[in-house]
Scaffold this motif. Structure first.
Motif, PDB file in Angstrom:
ATOM      1  N   HIS A  52       1.669  -4.168  -3.535  1.00 14.84           N
ATOM      2  CA  HIS A  52       0.471  -3.573  -2.944  1.00 14.84           C
ATOM      3  C   HIS A  52      -0.569  -3.162  -3.989  1.00 14.84           C
ATOM      4  N   GLY A  53      -0.228  -3.300  -5.269  1.00 10.46           N
ATOM      5  CA  GLY A  53      -1.168  -2.946  -6.329  1.00 10.46           C
ATOM      6  C   GLY A  53      -1.493  -1.465  -6.375  1.00 10.46           C
ATOM      7  N   VAL A  54      -0.479  -0.623  -6.155  1.00  9.85           N
ATOM      8  CA  VAL A  54      -0.683   0.822  -6.161  1.00  9.85           C
ATOM      9  C   VAL A  54       0.246   1.473  -7.178  1.00  9.85           C
ATOM     10  N   GLY A  55      -0.068   2.693  -7.548  1.00  9.61           N
ATOM     11  CA  GLY A  55       0.735   3.432  -8.512  1.00  9.61           C
ATOM     12  C   GLY A  55       1.570   4.532  -7.891  1.00  9.61           C
ATOM     13  N   CYS A  56       1.538   4.623  -6.559  1.00 10.23           N
ATOM     14  CA  CYS A  56       2.359   5.636  -5.899  1.00 10.23           C
ATOM     15  C   CYS A  56       2.625   5.247  -4.460  1.00 10.23           C
ATOM     16  N   LEU A  57       3.672   5.822  -3.925  1.00  8.75           N
ATOM     17  CA  LEU A  57       4.057   5.604  -2.537  1.00  8.75           C
ATOM     18  C   LEU A  57       4.337   6.955  -1.905  1.00  8.75           C
ATOM     19  N   VAL A  58       3.979   7.102  -0.637  1.00  8.55           N
ATOM     20  CA  VAL A  58       4.403   8.303   0.075  1.00  8.55           C
ATOM     21  C   VAL A  58       5.813   8.044   0.579  1.00  8.55           C
ATOM     22  N   VAL A  59       6.622   9.077   0.529  1.00 11.87           N
ATOM     23  CA  VAL A  59       8.003   8.975   0.976  1.00 11.87           C
ATOM     24  C   VAL A  59       8.112   9.741   2.286  1.00 11.87           C
ATOM     25  N   THR A  60       8.516   9.023   3.327  1.00 15.19           N
ATOM     26  CA  THR A  60       8.577   9.630   4.653  1.00 15.19           C
ATOM     27  C   THR A  60       9.981   9.495   5.230  1.00 15.19           C
ATOM     28  N   GLU A  61      10.230  10.348   6.200  1.00 15.91           N
ATOM     29  CA  GLU A  61      11.488  10.291   6.944  1.00 15.91           C
ATOM     30  C   GLU A  61      11.168  10.707   8.368  1.00 15.91           C
ATOM     31  N   GLY A  62      11.413   9.799   9.305  1.00 13.14           N
ATOM     32  CA  GLY A  62      11.085  10.095  10.689  1.00 13.14           C
ATOM     33  C   GLY A  62       9.604  10.360  10.901  1.00 13.14           C
ATOM     34  N   GLY A  63       8.761   9.714  10.117  1.00 10.22           N
ATOM     35  CA  GLY A  63       7.324   9.884  10.232  1.00 10.22           C
ATOM     36  C   GLY A  63       6.767  11.094   9.499  1.00 10.22           C
ATOM     37  N   ALA A  64       7.642  11.958   9.001  1.00  7.40           N
ATOM     38  CA  ALA A  64       7.186  13.163   8.294  1.00  7.40           C
ATOM     39  C   ALA A  64       7.175  12.931   6.786  1.00  7.40           C
ATOM     40  N   LEU A  65       6.171  13.459   6.124  1.00 12.14           N
ATOM     41  CA  LEU A  65       6.056  13.350   4.672  1.00 12.14           C
ATOM     42  C   LEU A  65       7.158  14.166   4.009  1.00 12.14           C
TER      43      LEU A  65
ATOM     44  N   ALA B  21      11.117   0.327  -4.408  1.00 17.75           N
ATOM     45  CA  ALA B  21       9.873   1.093  -4.523  1.00 17.75           C
ATOM     46  C   ALA B  21       8.969   0.475  -5.591  1.00 17.75           C
ATOM     47  N   ALA B  22       9.543   0.100  -6.718  1.00 21.17           N
ATOM     48  CA  ALA B  22       8.758  -0.543  -7.781  1.00 21.17           C
ATOM     49  C   ALA B  22       8.182  -1.868  -7.293  1.00 21.17           C
ATOM     50  N   ARG B  23       8.963  -2.635  -6.540  1.00 17.22           N
ATOM     51  CA  ARG B  23       8.464  -3.909  -5.986  1.00 17.22           C
ATOM     52  C   ARG B  23       7.320  -3.663  -5.002  1.00 17.22           C
ATOM     53  N   GLN B  24       7.437  -2.632  -4.198  1.00 17.55           N
ATOM     54  CA  GLN B  24       6.374  -2.306  -3.233  1.00 17.55           C
ATOM     55  C   GLN B  24       5.087  -1.908  -3.954  1.00 17.55           C
TER      56      GLN B  24
END
Length: 163
Positions: free
Chosen positions: A30-43, A23-26
């Motif tokens: 991508h130059g972002v400070g957050c990621l959405v976490v999904t499972e099966g397309g759902a947030l 997650a830190a590498r991503q």
């Protein structure tokens, strides 16, 4: 104006089984400070750089532990069709700095406090643009005999950078 006009799209997404290190590498890639976490397309939640520092590193978790252990869930969200003022209220009422933007249940973007700050700057510039130009064209101050502004002691001001 709708949220969609100010959001970043697409949002960078990882799964609940992504490691904290990945997650830190991503975020870095991508130059972002957050990621959405999904499972099966759902947030399922959101993980921020601060979550990694405070909930993972400071707590002694390993880089191979999963983001689901440090993510914020449920995530506070806004809808892609919401008016931008609804987003302002959501930020104010929730205290978060990043909002996943949903179209129905699908994540389509990310809206940040910085995005709204840029919106405010654009609005102020639109409002003050004509005022600023009128001030620059005829600035207040002492006038000399031909109508140009002079500095104390009768000297003409230096030429502007645009001259």
């Amino acid at each position: 104006m709708n949220v969609s006009a100010s959001m970043s799209a697409p949002a960078v997404s990882v799964s609940t089984t992504t490691t904290i290190g990945e997650a830190a590498r991503q975020m870095d890639a991508h130059g972002v400070g957050c990621l959405v976490v999904t499972e099966g397309g759902a947030l399922r939640g959101i993980v921020t750089d601060r979550d990694i520092v405070v909930r993972a590193v400071a707590s002694g978790l390993d880089r191979d532990d999963l983001v689901r252990e440090v993510m914020t869930a449920p995530a506070v969200t806004v809808s892609v069709g919401d008016d931008i003022h609804a987003a302002y209220r959501t930020f104010r009422n929730s205290g978060v700095r990043r909002l996943p933007v949903l179209d129905e249940r699908r994540v389509v973007g990310m809206l940040t406090v910085d995005d709204l700050l840029m919106d405010v700057f654009r609005r102020v510039a639109d409002l003050l643009g004509p005022v600023a130009w009128s001030v620059l064209e005829d600035p207040p101050g002492p006038q000399d005999e031909i109508g140009h502004r002079t500095q104390a002691g009768g000297k003409s001001p230096p030429a502007s950078r645009g001259s």
